[in-house]
Design an enzyme around this catalytic site. Structure first.
Site, PDB file in Angstrom:
ATOM      1  N   CYS A  48      32.886 -24.133   3.470  1.00  0.00           N
ATOM      2  CA  CYS A  48      32.981 -22.936   4.568  1.00  0.00           C
ATOM      3  C   CYS A  48      32.191 -22.967   5.541  1.00  0.00           C
ATOM      4  CB  CYS A  48      32.710 -21.715   3.963  1.00  0.00           C
ATOM      5  SG  CYS A  48      30.954 -21.249   3.283  1.00  0.00           S
ATOM      6  N   CYS A 107      15.936 -28.461   1.868  1.00  0.00           N
ATOM      7  CA  CYS A 107      15.129 -27.045   1.960  1.00  0.00           C
ATOM      8  C   CYS A 107      16.039 -25.933   2.160  1.00  0.00           C
ATOM      9  CB  CYS A 107      14.013 -27.150   3.026  1.00  0.00           C
ATOM     10  SG  CYS A 107      13.010 -25.936   3.061  1.00  0.00           S
TER      11      CYS A 107
HETATM   12 ZN   LIG Z   1      30.360 -22.062   1.370  1.00  0.00          ZN
END
Ligand SMILES: [Zn+2]
Length: 126
Positions: free
Chosen positions: A95, A115
């Site tokens: 996404c 991180c």
């Molecule tokens: Zn995603």
């Protein structure tokens, strides 16, 4: 006993079965099994794609969840030159959501340290 190292004797001792009665399952795991997190998977908060397994999480001292081995194919990286620094930005491959940054000072074998902002992740225990 499953351990081969010598067991230190403490004033208070219980068998594992006794500890299990005294403690909640989570307390038992943390306190008696030296667990730091329950095993499970971190998912993208945007699209629910599996990104990291918590057993691969390690303590980086930054206070942010850090990982060194994403689920294969789950993240894309792009170069981030904002704020006068060159950093490698980590995005969800499904996404495109921004997840955090990756640095090359992590532990072996990958030497990568992802991180990741905790708000970008949903955790589901196994
Ligand atoms: Zn995603």
């Amino acid at each position: 006993m499953s351990t081969t190292t010598e067991t230190k004797r403490y004033p208070v001792t219980h068998t594992d079965a006794e500890w299990r009665k005294l403690l909640t399952p989570e307390q038992f795991h943390i306190m008696r099994e030296h667990g730091t997190e329950r095993a499970g998977t971190f998912y993208c908060a945007g699209c629910e794609q599996a990104l990291f397994a918590s057993k691969k999480k390690f303590e980086s001292g930054t206070g942010w969840p850090s990982f060194n081995d994403p689920v294969p194919g789950s993240v894309d990286t792009t170069t981030d030159r904002s704020w006068g620094m060159t950093r490698t930005e980590v995005n969800c491959s499904r996404c495109g959501s921004h997840l955090g940054h990756v640095f090359d000072d992590g532990p072996p074998p990958t030497h990568l340290r992802y991180c990741i902002n905790g708000v970008a992740l949903n955790f589901k225990p196994e």
